[in-house]
Design a protein around this motif. Sequence first.
Motif, PDB file in Angstrom:
ATOM      1  N   SER A   5       0.815  -1.220   0.000  1.00 54.79           N
ATOM      2  CA  SER A   5       0.000   0.000   0.000  1.00 54.79           C
ATOM      3  C   SER A   5       0.842   1.261   0.000  1.00 54.79           C
ATOM      4  N   ASP A   6       2.144   1.118  -0.114  1.00 56.11           N
ATOM      5  CA  ASP A   6       3.027   2.279  -0.054  1.00 56.11           C
ATOM      6  C   ASP A   6       4.074   2.144  -1.146  1.00 56.11           C
ATOM      7  N   MET A   7       4.381   3.270  -1.760  1.00 61.92           N
ATOM      8  CA  MET A   7       5.364   3.225  -2.851  1.00 61.92           C
ATOM      9  C   MET A   7       6.753   2.885  -2.338  1.00 61.92           C
ATOM     10  N   VAL A   8       7.056   3.167  -1.060  1.00 60.47           N
ATOM     11  CA  VAL A   8       8.391   2.853  -0.556  1.00 60.47           C
ATOM     12  C   VAL A   8       8.616   1.343  -0.507  1.00 60.47           C
ATOM     13  N   ASP A   9       7.544   0.559  -0.449  1.00 62.37           N
ATOM     14  CA  ASP A   9       7.717  -0.888  -0.523  1.00 62.37           C
ATOM     15  C   ASP A   9       8.377  -1.277  -1.844  1.00 62.37           C
ATOM     16  N   VAL A  10       7.885  -0.687  -2.930  1.00 62.88           N
ATOM     17  CA  VAL A  10       8.467  -0.973  -4.247  1.00 62.88           C
ATOM     18  C   VAL A  10       9.884  -0.413  -4.328  1.00 62.88           C
ATOM     19  N   LEU A  11      10.097   0.768  -3.744  1.00 64.48           N
ATOM     20  CA  LEU A  11      11.437   1.366  -3.771  1.00 64.48           C
ATOM     21  C   LEU A  11      12.451   0.466  -3.083  1.00 64.48           C
ATOM     22  N   TYR A  12      12.089  -0.061  -1.924  1.00 61.48           N
ATOM     23  CA  TYR A  12      13.024  -0.896  -1.179  1.00 61.48           C
ATOM     24  C   TYR A  12      13.309  -2.208  -1.918  1.00 61.48           C
ATOM     25  N   VAL A  13      12.274  -2.805  -2.503  1.00 63.19           N
ATOM     26  CA  VAL A  13      12.500  -4.043  -3.257  1.00 63.19           C
ATOM     27  C   VAL A  13      13.396  -3.774  -4.465  1.00 63.19           C
ATOM     28  N   ALA A  14      13.179  -2.640  -5.148  1.00 63.86           N
ATOM     29  CA  ALA A  14      14.027  -2.308  -6.297  1.00 63.86           C
ATOM     30  C   ALA A  14      15.478  -2.115  -5.859  1.00 63.86           C
ATOM     31  N   GLN A  15      15.695  -1.465  -4.705  1.00 61.12           N
ATOM     32  CA  GLN A  15      17.062  -1.295  -4.209  1.00 61.12           C
ATOM     33  C   GLN A  15      17.707  -2.641  -3.894  1.00 61.12           C
ATOM     34  N   MET A  16      16.946  -3.541  -3.288  1.00 60.68           N
ATOM     35  CA  MET A  16      17.502  -4.853  -2.968  1.00 60.68           C
ATOM     36  C   MET A  16      17.828  -5.649  -4.222  1.00 60.68           C
ATOM     37  N   ILE A  17      16.975  -5.558  -5.260  1.00 63.85           N
ATOM     38  CA  ILE A  17      17.255  -6.284  -6.511  1.00 63.85           C
ATOM     39  C   ILE A  17      18.541  -5.770  -7.131  1.00 63.85           C
ATOM     40  N   GLU A  18      18.753  -4.449  -7.094  1.00 69.73           N
ATOM     41  CA  GLU A  18      20.005  -3.899  -7.622  1.00 69.73           C
ATOM     42  C   GLU A  18      21.214  -4.439  -6.873  1.00 69.73           C
ATOM     43  N   LYS A  19      21.081  -4.574  -5.551  1.00 67.67           N
ATOM     44  CA  LYS A  19      22.204  -5.117  -4.777  1.00 67.67           C
ATOM     45  C   LYS A  19      22.456  -6.586  -5.108  1.00 67.67           C
ATOM     46  N   PHE A  20      21.378  -7.359  -5.276  1.00 68.46           N
ATOM     47  CA  PHE A  20      21.546  -8.779  -5.555  1.00 68.46           C
ATOM     48  C   PHE A  20      22.160  -9.028  -6.935  1.00 68.46           C
ATOM     49  N   ILE A  21      21.905  -8.121  -7.898  1.00 59.78           N
ATOM     50  CA  ILE A  21      22.436  -8.316  -9.248  1.00 59.78           C
ATOM     51  C   ILE A  21      23.958  -8.388  -9.221  1.00 59.78           C
ATOM     52  N   GLY A  22      24.569  -7.702  -8.284  1.00 62.56           N
ATOM     53  CA  GLY A  22      26.022  -7.725  -8.213  1.00 62.56           C
ATOM     54  C   GLY A  22      26.597  -9.052  -7.784  1.00 62.56           C
ATOM     55  N   TYR A  23      25.764  -9.988  -7.325  1.00 59.40           N
ATOM     56  CA  TYR A  23      26.263 -11.281  -6.847  1.00 59.40           C
ATOM     57  C   TYR A  23      25.784 -12.454  -7.696  1.00 59.40           C
ATOM     58  N   VAL A  24      25.046 -12.200  -8.794  1.00 58.23           N
ATOM     59  CA  VAL A  24      24.537 -13.310  -9.607  1.00 58.23           C
ATOM     60  C   VAL A  24      25.666 -14.036 -10.330  1.00 58.23           C
ATOM     61  N   ASP A  25      26.781 -13.353 -10.575  1.00 56.91           N
ATOM     62  CA  ASP A  25      27.878 -14.055 -11.218  1.00 56.91           C
ATOM     63  C   ASP A  25      28.528 -15.063 -10.283  1.00 56.91           C
ATOM     64  N   GLN A  26      28.431 -14.846  -8.965  1.00 57.22           N
ATOM     65  CA  GLN A  26      28.968 -15.783  -7.996  1.00 57.22           C
ATOM     66  C   GLN A  26      27.933 -16.810  -7.542  1.00 57.22           C
TER      67      GLN A  26
END
Length: 1294
Positions: free
Chosen positions: A444-465
């Motif tokens: 119900s809040d846009m910050v929920d989507v913001l936080y998930v998007a930030q976490m996905i960006e962080k996880f992308i840096g580890y997909v090669d490992q």
Amino acid sequence: MRRAAALVLLAAALSGPGAGARSCPALSLGCKCAAERAKAGGGPGAPRRRVVCSGGGLPAPPEPRLLPEGTVTLLLSNNKITVLENGSFFGLRALEKLDLKNNLISTVQPGAFLGLPELKRLDLSNNRIGCLSASVFQGLPNLLRLNMSGNIFSSLPPGVFDELPSLKVVDFATEFLTCDCNLRWVLRWARERAAQISERTACAFPRQLRGVGLRAARDGQLRCAGAPELHTHHLIPSLRQVVFQGDRLPFQCTATYLDNSTQIRWFHNREPVQEDEQTGVTVEESLIHDCTFITSELILSNIHVSANGEWECAVSTSQGNVSKKVEIVVLETSASYCPAERVTNNRGDFRWPRTLAGITAYQPCLQHPFAAGPAGAGSAGEKQAWRRCDRTGRWEDGDYSHCLYTNDITRVLYTFVLMPINASNALTLAHQLRVYTAEAANFSDMVDVLYVAQMIEKFIGYVDQIKQLTDVIVEMASNIMLVDDHILWMSQKEEKACTSIVRSLERIAAHTLSSNSQHMAVNSRNIAFEAYVVKPESYVGLSCVAFQRWDGAPQGRPPPAERGAEATPDQQLRLRCTTGRPNISLTSFHIKNSLALASIQLPPSLFASPSPALPGAECKLQLLVFRNGKLFCSTGNSSRLADDGKRRSVATPVIYAGTYGCGVGNLSEPVAVSLRHPGEGTDPVAAYWNFEVLGGMGGWSAEGCQLAAREPNVTSLHCRHLSNVAVLMELSGFPSEAQGAVEVLHPAMYTCTAVLLLCLFTTIITYIVHHGTILIPRKGWHMLLNLCFHIAMTAAVFAGGITLTGYRAVCQAVGIILHYSSLSTLLWMAVKARVLYKEVTWKAPQQPDRDMSQAAPRPMLRFYLIAGGIPLIICGITAAVNIQNYHDNNPYCWLVWRPSLGAFYVPVAFILLVTWIYFLCAGLSLQCRPSHQKDLPEPLEPPPRLGGTSDLLTDSGSISVTLNSGPPCPEGDGVHSLRVQFWALVATHALYVALWTFGAMAVSQRWYLNVVFSCLYGITAVALGLFIFAHHCLRRRDVLSSWFSCCPSYRNALPMQAYVHPGLGPEDGSQVFIGCDPEAARCGASSSSSPSSAGSAGGRCKLTNLQVAQSQVDARDARPAPRPEPDAADGKPVRHTSNLHGRRSHRGRTKPCRDGKHHRLKMLRGPSEHPSSESGSLHNSHSESYPSGRTSPASGGRAGPRGAQDGDAVPSPSEGSDGGRRGPDFAEARRRSGSRDNLRPGGGAEREAKRRSYPLNVGSHNGGLKGSKYDINLASADSVAGMKTGLWKSETTV
């Protein structure tokens, strides 16, 4: 020796006070002198004296010359000494103990203790000493114990104990003692000198060492790092000050004085304050108090408007700086105010009061006692939101960052963002975050989507490992597509959250694919991902189709994708790719039970331009398919874009193709794309998503893409570049996803549900309208109506609302009602099974003689609390925890799977277990009962003889026969036996469980299984309805009689016949009814029958005197008096059918039988040897009830040898009794009867003579006045005391 001691005492007495004064000169100061005991082993010498000057209010120590010679102990505690000057005790060379505690000593001058070479104990505790130096303790070479606790110093200068070579024990605990690097020397000194630091000397600062003994601290813990922690730092005033222009305002700042580097500086709005007499700013010189505190003053003598803002007192030390601030608001002559305002956001609900211009208002944050994470740390006072009212009277934007989020999911996601991520915990955190994004539809809040998007960006840096991260990231992005469109739009406009998610997905192939991993595919609910490592020289083209399985919907029902509904979890989006250029058609997809949503054909010349790739080079090709365009939010409004100012919207899936490691420019052959859309839109446009337009927000552009062909629900296009491609259409009149067609059930389910409801409501209405004439106990009546009602509620709501998934509120209401009614129906069956088990296993308790008390009745409320209250609590808790549990994109309106386990299936399993246990016990009890007890219940005692031996004729020409009833027993069904009731309940239970199971399977299965279970549901519904209607209505003579009694022609055609309860002769203790139907007669036999039944029975039951007399004489002469015959099985009396309803009283559900307009049936009294009531029988009919003993006729019978035993009433268990019923007070009736017989011994003869004087066969249609003072009670043939004569002389009843 005794004589010498006496002489010494006498000399002391004769010396008088004058001698004491001469020996103790300090007596004038209030001191007391006493002899001190000599040390053990000491030889004779100068006298030892003890001087006590405590509590005298001395401002200074007494002069040494005033103290007697040989003073070894001097106590100066609890005085007002402030200063110890140099040489204050010089001359007291014999002094060994000096006590100066509890004074006001703040200054100890160097050399204050000179001249005390023998001093061993010095107590300076609880004073105000702040400055100490080594010169203070000069002249104390033999000091052993030193107590300086309770003073105000925070540290000790190095070398302060150098003048104390003999010191062994020291105590310097204070409330300000700071254990830092400045006290390390004390530990070294104690180790070198073998001195002991008292265990009471504990650290007060810093906080991490508070309470730790100094001697237990390690050198590494005593450090000076970071800003100093001052034990004192005050700014007065400390709160915000509101002053008027021209006022005077002084400030005072006090802080801890650490060393010579300690200074106080003043700042205004972070600018240093300079003294200026013209503006009225004065800064006083700092003062140092007792080497412990430093104080500075700032005076604003003529405050100007420019003084608004923060004023800061900064304490600078060699270790760091510490400051305190206070705000000043200067009011002008005309001040403005900001209005009161309420602000509700994701941090809470804040009510800002009316605030003066220039003031900053503060509001406390909503506290979450169980909040986790860094935001939950800190004290409650630090969690405040603030908002400033500017000088013009307008609110500025507030700062709510210190407050926690009100939504639980948002708080958890915020905690994820704050967590550090590395290769060791990335996968674990990703799985945990995926669990929370599964509920993305509830965001119900846009910050929920913001936080998930930030976490996905962080996880992308580890997909090669960590290769497994790819699956989790795709699934999280797929879950985000369930979020509401407006929330996604807000998150995109705020921080480009949607763009961030799409960009992250497009970079997966670049990180994951390698020579060891040349292919990767991920399927999810809304996103399909496919990636390949391609060699350009061997590339011949690629064709991919995105499809989903829909498990074969029945004919006429389109798959969910065509209806626009959300896909169920098993309908994942998949990609199927083949090399080359095969002919792909979305309308004729070859995979069975699958629906093709999109396709893309990459030409063989994909890598031919702009420059051919190097031989042996590897390219990474990635494809993505999005079920819809929710992640492509157009935040701008431009007519130059393909959406034409948001007039068009994405109407198809979005498909993406991209390469990494080799460039692709304008293609010589276009990329062919086919996309399916749910319906026919208008004005379609082929477009691709351009991330660069609208200031980086992105938008749909039509450059390089054009429509190629259109079919129903399918549109083909060609693009000259690789990107995210879709078809935009104008959605006016376009079928919306939320307003899809309502899915309908199989027609057989509606028809059979209607039959079930007709049977149930017919039964309910019958039992409500004719409840007075139907022979069913009160509990049975309540349970049957509630059971039928809840079955009807379940069936009606299921058939009418189980498929209303397009209306969220209605669907949730349907789910709640189905949840409640299903549980309540099963609980009512369990309650009914328990009551039936109690009736089957009921046995008459043994009561002592003359104990007529009856078990306390238990109300029906307990059944309603169990069968209605428990489901209400379960449903209320489930809905309160999360109302979305009753919808959550299910294909039908019911609980989602996880909550339903604890909220429905576990309670149902427990209820079924309890119900089946009761069924098993009741069935075994019925099986073990003797054969003669398996039918209708038998009487508890042998049937008594017909009361009296006289003729049964009455002068009024009417007659009724009442036989003595036995003791009361539990109420039961007057028509069906316990065995029949048991099997009926078992059948009802089995049919209902089967009905619920078949209904659930019918809505959850597809294709032929749906038809099969729908037909089974219909068959079960019809069987259940007809069975309930037949068992509870058609197979009951009382119900049929109630129906037929509504027809006048049926009542007039009734034959004149005598009726006795089934299986009983006229002598078996029942009433004999003449000319009435059996069910009406049964009502007349009951003592608690309803008025309607009494009227019908009384009006149709007629018999002439001769007929009754003849039948009774024949019955009396043909058979001897019966004797009691106990049950052969257990020796206990058996129940009687006529007594099943004999215990109903006036407080029951039905009303007593009263006389109608026809002749009233009178009851014959019991035999004379049973005088247990005034009427001569144990249980009187209502026609013989007397109000409050006004004119109750006396009984003239004699008590036989078994009178007391027959008169005992056997109470029934509480489970078998109706609430609110009372048994008759037989003992009271017996007592009143006996007393009246003694008072009127000759009444019997008079009544007999009077009776003989009345004419026979005189009709009396009005009947006697009930309870009239003229009623006379007639007895048997041997005594005429049982005769009753009404007001009308022509009416006499025996």
